[in-house]
Design a protein around this motif. Structure first.
Motif, PDB file in Angstrom:
ATOM      1  N   PHE A 738      57.078  -3.807 -11.822  1.00 30.83           N
ATOM      2  CA  PHE A 738      57.162  -5.167 -11.295  1.00 30.83           C
ATOM      3  C   PHE A 738      57.567  -5.216  -9.832  1.00 30.83           C
ATOM      4  CE2 PHE A 738      61.382  -4.098 -12.700  1.00 30.83           C
ATOM      5  CZ  PHE A 738      62.230  -4.658 -11.780  1.00 30.83           C
ATOM      6  N   ARG A 739      58.189  -4.196  -9.302  1.00 25.14           N
ATOM      7  CA  ARG A 739      58.626  -4.224  -7.909  1.00 25.14           C
ATOM      8  C   ARG A 739      57.445  -3.887  -7.003  1.00 25.14           C
ATOM      9  NH1 ARG A 739      63.103  -1.219 -10.063  1.00 25.14           N
ATOM     10  NH2 ARG A 739      64.936  -2.526 -10.290  1.00 25.14           N
ATOM     11  N   THR A 740      57.172  -4.744  -6.029  1.00 23.53           N
ATOM     12  CA  THR A 740      56.082  -4.507  -5.085  1.00 23.53           C
ATOM     13  C   THR A 740      56.587  -4.132  -3.708  1.00 23.53           C
ATOM     14  OG1 THR A 740      56.021  -6.836  -4.472  1.00 23.53           O
ATOM     15  CG2 THR A 740      54.603  -6.131  -6.293  1.00 23.53           C
ATOM     16  N   TYR A 741      57.900  -4.052  -3.543  1.00 18.14           N
ATOM     17  CA  TYR A 741      58.484  -3.769  -2.229  1.00 18.14           C
ATOM     18  C   TYR A 741      59.528  -2.666  -2.352  1.00 18.14           C
ATOM     19  CZ  TYR A 741      56.401  -8.320  -1.343  1.00 18.14           C
ATOM     20  OH  TYR A 741      55.530  -9.365  -1.265  1.00 18.14           O
ATOM     21  N   ILE A 829      46.313  -1.001   5.143  1.00 22.89           N
ATOM     22  CA  ILE A 829      47.228  -1.528   6.182  1.00 22.89           C
ATOM     23  C   ILE A 829      47.197  -3.050   6.189  1.00 22.89           C
ATOM     24  CG2 ILE A 829      47.622  -1.625   8.674  1.00 22.89           C
ATOM     25  CD1 ILE A 829      46.515   1.229   8.832  1.00 22.89           C
ATOM     26  N   ARG A 830      46.014  -3.616   6.062  1.00 21.28           N
ATOM     27  CA  ARG A 830      45.886  -5.075   6.029  1.00 21.28           C
ATOM     28  C   ARG A 830      46.634  -5.670   4.841  1.00 21.28           C
ATOM     29  NH1 ARG A 830      42.417  -8.707   3.577  1.00 21.28           N
ATOM     30  NH2 ARG A 830      41.932 -10.596   4.780  1.00 21.28           N
ATOM     31  N   ASP A 831      46.457  -5.048   3.669  1.00 25.59           N
ATOM     32  CA  ASP A 831      47.146  -5.532   2.477  1.00 25.59           C
ATOM     33  C   ASP A 831      48.664  -5.371   2.623  1.00 25.59           C
ATOM     34  OD1 ASP A 831      47.039  -6.289  -0.531  1.00 25.59           O
ATOM     35  OD2 ASP A 831      48.220  -4.427  -0.478  1.00 25.59           O
ATOM     36  N   ASN A 832      49.112  -4.304   3.227  1.00 21.96           N
ATOM     37  CA  ASN A 832      50.541  -4.066   3.401  1.00 21.96           C
ATOM     38  C   ASN A 832      51.172  -5.127   4.302  1.00 21.96           C
ATOM     39  OD1 ASN A 832      52.946  -2.486   3.032  1.00 21.96           O
ATOM     40  ND2 ASN A 832      52.675  -1.731   5.120  1.00 21.96           N
ATOM     41  N   ILE A 833      50.436  -5.510   5.359  1.00 27.07           N
ATOM     42  CA  ILE A 833      50.952  -6.568   6.251  1.00 27.07           C
ATOM     43  C   ILE A 833      51.039  -7.897   5.508  1.00 27.07           C
ATOM     44  CG2 ILE A 833      50.406  -7.898   8.313  1.00 27.07           C
ATOM     45  CD1 ILE A 833      49.268  -5.354   9.535  1.00 27.07           C
ATOM     46  N   GLU A 834      50.026  -8.205   4.689  1.00 29.09           N
ATOM     47  CA  GLU A 834      50.061  -9.442   3.916  1.00 29.09           C
ATOM     48  C   GLU A 834      51.257  -9.466   2.968  1.00 29.09           C
ATOM     49  OE1 GLU A 834      46.382  -9.788   1.938  1.00 29.09           O
ATOM     50  OE2 GLU A 834      45.230 -10.364   3.721  1.00 29.09           O
ATOM     51  N   ARG A 835      51.539  -8.351   2.320  1.00 29.56           N
ATOM     52  CA  ARG A 835      52.678  -8.310   1.399  1.00 29.56           C
ATOM     53  C   ARG A 835      54.003  -8.460   2.153  1.00 29.56           C
ATOM     54  NH1 ARG A 835      53.802  -4.084  -0.854  1.00 29.56           N
ATOM     55  NH2 ARG A 835      52.477  -2.579   0.231  1.00 29.56           N
ATOM     56  N   LEU A 862      50.731 -17.759   2.086  1.00 29.66           N
ATOM     57  CA  LEU A 862      50.789 -17.076   3.377  1.00 29.66           C
ATOM     58  C   LEU A 862      51.021 -18.074   4.497  1.00 29.66           C
ATOM     59  CD1 LEU A 862      47.781 -14.618   3.039  1.00 29.66           C
ATOM     60  CD2 LEU A 862      50.211 -14.044   2.993  1.00 29.66           C
ATOM     61  N   PRO A 863      51.844 -17.738   5.463  1.00 32.48           N
ATOM     62  CA  PRO A 863      51.940 -18.585   6.663  1.00 32.48           C
ATOM     63  C   PRO A 863      50.667 -18.422   7.479  1.00 32.48           C
ATOM     64  CG  PRO A 863      53.245 -16.599   6.929  1.00 32.48           C
ATOM     65  CD  PRO A 863      52.753 -16.606   5.503  1.00 32.48           C
ATOM     66  N   SER A 864      50.404 -19.406   8.308  1.00 32.01           N
ATOM     67  CA  SER A 864      49.158 -19.366   9.082  1.00 32.01           C
ATOM     68  C   SER A 864      49.264 -18.317  10.186  1.00 32.01           C
ATOM     69  CB  SER A 864      48.885 -20.754   9.693  1.00 32.01           C
ATOM     70  OG  SER A 864      49.957 -21.123  10.537  1.00 32.01           O
ATOM     71  N   PHE A 865      48.254 -17.469  10.298  1.00 31.18           N
ATOM     72  CA  PHE A 865      48.139 -16.509  11.411  1.00 31.18           C
ATOM     73  C   PHE A 865      46.658 -16.192  11.572  1.00 31.18           C
ATOM     74  CE2 PHE A 865      47.474 -12.384   9.270  1.00 31.18           C
ATOM     75  CZ  PHE A 865      47.615 -12.796   7.955  1.00 31.18           C
ATOM     76  N   VAL A 886      45.735 -12.802  -6.705  1.00 31.16           N
ATOM     77  CA  VAL A 886      46.777 -13.338  -5.825  1.00 31.16           C
ATOM     78  C   VAL A 886      46.128 -14.252  -4.811  1.00 31.16           C
ATOM     79  CG1 VAL A 886      48.538 -12.730  -4.150  1.00 31.16           C
ATOM     80  CG2 VAL A 886      48.174 -11.293  -6.134  1.00 31.16           C
ATOM     81  N   SER A 887      46.730 -15.392  -4.589  1.00 31.60           N
ATOM     82  CA  SER A 887      46.180 -16.343  -3.605  1.00 31.60           C
ATOM     83  C   SER A 887      47.334 -16.970  -2.850  1.00 31.60           C
ATOM     84  CB  SER A 887      45.324 -17.407  -4.307  1.00 31.60           C
ATOM     85  OG  SER A 887      46.131 -18.169  -5.193  1.00 31.60           O
ATOM     86  N   GLY A 888      47.043 -17.678  -1.838  1.00 28.08           N
ATOM     87  CA  GLY A 888      48.115 -18.287  -1.051  1.00 28.08           C
ATOM     88  C   GLY A 888      47.591 -19.438  -0.222  1.00 28.08           C
ATOM     89  N   THR A 889      48.500 -20.157   0.422  1.00 27.97           N
ATOM     90  CA  THR A 889      48.151 -21.296   1.266  1.00 27.97           C
ATOM     91  C   THR A 889      48.684 -21.054   2.656  1.00 27.97           C
ATOM     92  OG1 THR A 889      50.172 -22.494   0.782  1.00 27.97           O
ATOM     93  CG2 THR A 889      48.348 -22.784  -0.763  1.00 27.97           C
TER      94      THR A 889
END
Length: 911
Positions: A738-741, A829-835, A862-865, A886-889
């Protein structure tokens, strides 16, 4: 281990509840084996049907007539011989029809015997040889293997032609020889008689030589005995020489003392005469006494000298005897012997130097001279003694003539005595020197005698060896004599003759086939199908393991099993698949035995199949779970390269260097070897060695799946998400903890939320700027570089060799894998930054909940970037496993929902 068994039990119960799953499992167990069974049956005995391979034969030979061979048509003889050969489907047609059949594929090959074939071949006996040429046509397009079989037929035909010609020529030659055999038989008999007589004379001469060697050996033994006697005599002479030297030294000392006494006497006599006549009587009396003493002393000295002289004469006599013995030894040695020459020089001397014999004669003459001098000295002493007898009567006259007598005494008598003593002393010294030189000469002679003894020993051994060699030669000559006498009556002669003549038919048959090949098969195999069974069985088991990776779900959920770890899940699913893999192996191997595959040991054959199946399952499962679709692709690549690279079809030595280098690293290599042992028979430790290597592959697979895989779970989760977003390719959601970090990431976020979000945002903006270029560059390089490599290797003549083409293919595949790895890396790398951005949006309580209790992670907006965001498909939750995406706003708010509803689902993975 309890959770592993519980997991296997739960999955078996799930399968038992669904009848359709039973059918699928039966198919998974049985269908892969069909590959082995069909191919083994198809390849059961292909070389037993070569007689059905059509080969056309066109005979255009016109024949020839030869003075020696007569009428000859080898074409007809070849065709007649080929009709009895059933290895290929020979049929006889015209030249045009044969070529047409080859072009059309009706016949795989054609042989054309030209019209001048017999004529050209007959020139071999006429001197103007013309090489006959048999025309061979083959259609390599029709089949890959058929040309190799017809090539064997061409070799057989060529051998048949050569043997037929040799046989025919031999028969004709023998017929010609039989005409001359009667004339030659008498000559052969006479030659046999002459040879037998010569051999008899040779045997007699060899016997005489052996007798001569025996006599010479006896002579050598006698010479050795004489040399030993000479050494003993020389030892005695040396002892006597020492005694003589001591005697001469005493004589020299005595002569010196006598000279001193005479001089004293002269001085005293002169003084007495000077005192006057008055004391003449007294002086005369004293003189008588003194003269008596002198005479006695001289007599004593003369006796000593005489004894020494006699000793010297005895030594010279012994020397003469020794020299005579040496001369006898010399006379027994060969005239051209170097040792005889050396001994002759020592005894008789050589130019410029005297030998032992001359020196000994000189010494004897010297002793004779000394004897004469000693006799004169004794006579002088007697004369002096006689003078004292008349001294009393002549004393008065002496007184009157005293002055004259004193002059005579001092001027003549005393000097003469001193001169005699001096000469005697000189002779004694010369004699002592001569004896000393004789002692040195005796030492040299003794050394030479030692060398002579060694030489005689070596000569005796050489004579023994020569006698042994002559004996062996004599036996061989005697054997040859016996063979010559029995030649006419021998079996070999009777085999090639009949009624006193050569048997043309037997010789012809022998020349047609001069040798017979005796074949002994080690580890015989009952059919070609049994020989191919290891490869096809291996392929079936690999395909069966791979089908399990494709059909069965590999990711494991934890429903009903609290506290399930990644390694427990891995082992639980492996055990479930292992049950199916063992069943696949048993079904496949038992089916092999049913269709007739040979087995030297049936339990070992089935057991090896089980070990092989579990090995392949371990490899494919580790690759598929660890690398997902890429791992499955690697499984396909592995089976492709192992077919030519594991010596299943051809010996590995026949393969290009690329496959020979990879050969030791393929599991097929050791599985095929192990199965071959169980089929043909076991040798030494080959079977144990092969099984041991298979177990090493199993161990490596578990290391990959249990140790390395947990470090790739985030990459697997990303890969699964990308596959799911494609909506085309089938994939599985990664079931991970369950831990993703990482704990360090959570601590940095909680320590400084604003700073953490700012740093992550800055990295995201920088990566978003380079991301499109990196992706586009990777795709271009993935297509352009392989294309360039293909053009380079295709146009470069250096890569025409097959082994270099394999290098080209390897380079091409390696580059494609590098590009795939590069694209996966940038996506990771892209996925890691998103997490990390999601982590920055969490509150402290939410972050603590991640590490304090087992709770599914809810989707964080997700915050806007400016990082490009691809559309994400959402799914209404439901389902007991909570699968979704997984999705986000862009508002930074947190989505509502739990693990069973809403638009978010858990992502059970670790970093």
């Amino acid at each position: 281990m309890r959770n592993v068994l519980r997991l296997v039990k739960r999955d078996l119960l799930r399968l038992a509840k669904v009848p359709a799953a039973w059918v699928i499992c039966v198919g998974l167990v049985v269908i892969p084996s069909l590959y082995a069974w069909v191919n083994i049956y198809g390849f059961w005995d292909p070389y037993g049907n070569t007689s059905k391979i059509q080969v056309a034969v066109a005979n255009e030979d016109k024949g020839t007539t030869n003075d020696l061979l007569g009428k000859l048509n080898l074409g007809d003889q070849i065709v007649q011989a080929m009709k009895s050969n059933t290895q290929l489907g020979w049929h006889y047609v015209s030249r045009e029809q044969a070529l047409d059949e080859v072009r059309s594929g009706k016949s795989y090959a054609a042989f054309v015997i030209p019209k001048d074939f017999s004529k050209d071949l007959a020139t071999l006996l006429s001197g103007d040889f013309q090489q006959p040429k048999l025309q061979y046509y083959v259609n390599e397009k029709a089949n890959a293997v058929a040309p190799k079989i017809t090539d064997v037929g061409s070799t057989t035909l060529d051998t048949t032609i050569n043997n037929t010609f040799v046989s025919t020529a031999s028969q004709v030659i023998v017929s010609q020889l039989n005409g001359k055999l009667d004339d030659a038989s008498q000559k052969i008999t006479q030659a046999q008689t002459d040879a037998s007589g010569s051999l008899d004379g040779t045997v007699d001469k060899l016997d005489t030589a052996r007798n001569s060697i025996k006599d010479l050996h006896d002579t050598v033994d006698k010479a050795k005995a004489k040399a030993q006697n000479a050494k003993s005599t020389l030892a005695d002479v040396k002892t006597q020489t020492g005694l003589l030297t001591d005697g001469l030294k005493q004589t020299s000392s005595l002569l010196t003392s006598t000279g001193d006494s005479i001089n004293t006497f002269a001085a005293n006599a002169s003084g007495t005469l000077d005192k006057g006549s008055s004391l003449i009587s007294t002086t005369s009396s004293k003189a008588n006494v003194s003269v008596g003493k002198v005479a006695g002393t001289i007599t004593t000295a003369s006796g000593t000298v005489a004894g020494a002289i006699e000793t010297g004469k005895s030594i010279t006599d012994q020397n003469a005897q020794t020299i005579s013995s040496l001369e006898s030894v010399i006379n027994t040695l060969p005239a051209d012997s170097q040792l005889r020459t050396r001994l002759n020089e020592i005894v008789n001397g050589k130019t410029g130097s005297a030998g032992l014999k001359q020196r000994n004669q000189s010494l004897a003459q010297t002793l004779n001279n000394l004897d004469t001098i000693n006799t004169d000295t004794v006579n002088t002493a007697n004369t002096v003694a006689g003078a004292t007898d008349t001294l009393d009567t002549t004393v008065q006259n002496t007184l009157n003539n005293v002055n004259d007598y004193r002059g005579t005494l001092t001027g003549t008598t005393i000097p003469q005595i001193n001169s005699g003593l001096t000469q005697l002393a000189g002779v004694t010294g010369n004699l002592a020197g001569g004896i000393t030189s004789q002692s040195n000469l005796l030492d040299q002679t003794n050394t030479i005698l030692d060398q002579l003894s060694s030489t005689l020993d070596a000569t005796g051994k050489a004579l023994d060896q020569t006698d042994a060699g002559i004996k062996t030669l004599r036996d061989d000559v005697d054997t040859v004599r016996t063979d010559v006498n029995a030649l006419v009556d021998s079996d070999a002669w009777s085999k090639i003759t009949s009624g006193g003549k050569l048997d043309a038919e037997k010789i012809s048959d022998f020349m047609f086939s001069p040798t017979t090949l005796k074949t002994t098969t080690l580890y015989p195999i009952n059919s070609y199908g049994s020989g191919m069974a290891p490869l096809f069985t291996d392929l079936s088991l690999w395909v069966g393991a791979f089908v399990l990776m494709v059909i069965v779900k590999l990711e494991v959920d934890d429903e009903g099993i609290p506290g399930l770890t990644v390694r427990q899940a891995y082992m639980g699913r492996w055990l479930l698949l292992a049950i199916l893999a063992v069943l696949q192996a048993i079904v496949c191997c038992v089916g092999d035995l049913i269709i007739g595959v040979q087995a030297a040991n049936v339990p070992a054959f089935i057991g090896t199949g089980v070990i092989t199946s579990l090995t392949y399952l371990s490899i494919t499962y580790a690759l598929s779970v660890t690398f997902q679709h890429v791992g499955k692709a690697l499984c396909v690549v592995l089976v492709i390269v192992q077919i030519p690279g594991a010596s299943g079809l051809y010996p590995i030595e026949m393969m290009p260097g690329f496959f020979r280098r990879l050969y030791p690293f393929f599991p097929f290599t050791y599985s095929i070897d192990a199965i071959r042992e169980t089929i043909g028979g076991f040798y030494d430790g080959l079977y144990a060695n092969a099984v041991g290597h298979l177990l090493l592959f199993v161990a490596a697979s578990f290391i990959l799946g249990l140790v390395l895989r947990p470090y790739l779970t985030n990459l697997n989760r990303l890969f699964a998400k990308e596959i799911e977003e494609s909506d085309i390719i089938i994939g599985e959601q990664a079931e991970v903890p369950f831990r993703t970090y990482r704990f360090s990431q959570a601590m940095r976020a909680m320590a400084d939320h604003a700073g953490y979000r700012t740093g992550v945002h800055r990295r995201a903006m920088r990566f978003a700027h380079h991301y499109p270029r990196l992706k586009l560059g990777g795709l271009i390089a993935g297509f352009v570089v392989p294309l360039a490599l293909t053009l380079l290797f295709s146009l470069n003549p250096a890569f025409e060799d097959t082994s270099r083409k394999a290098v080209m293919l390897g380079a091409w595949v390696t580059w494609v894998l590098i590009i795939i790895g590069f694209l996966i890396a940038i996506e990771y790398i892209r996925d890691n930054i998103e997490r990390q951005m999601r982590l920055g949006a969490m509150s402290d309580d939410e972050i603590r909940d991640l590490f304090s209790m087992r709770k599914y992670l809810k989707t964080i907006p997700l915050p806007s970037f400016s990082l490009p965001v691809r559309p994400v498909r959402t799914a209404a939750g439901g389902g007991r496993h909570g699968s979704g995406a997984v999705s986000g706003t862009a508002t930074g708010g947190r989505a509502a929902g739990d693990g069973t509803s809403g638009n978010g689902t858990h992502t059970n993975s670790t970093n």
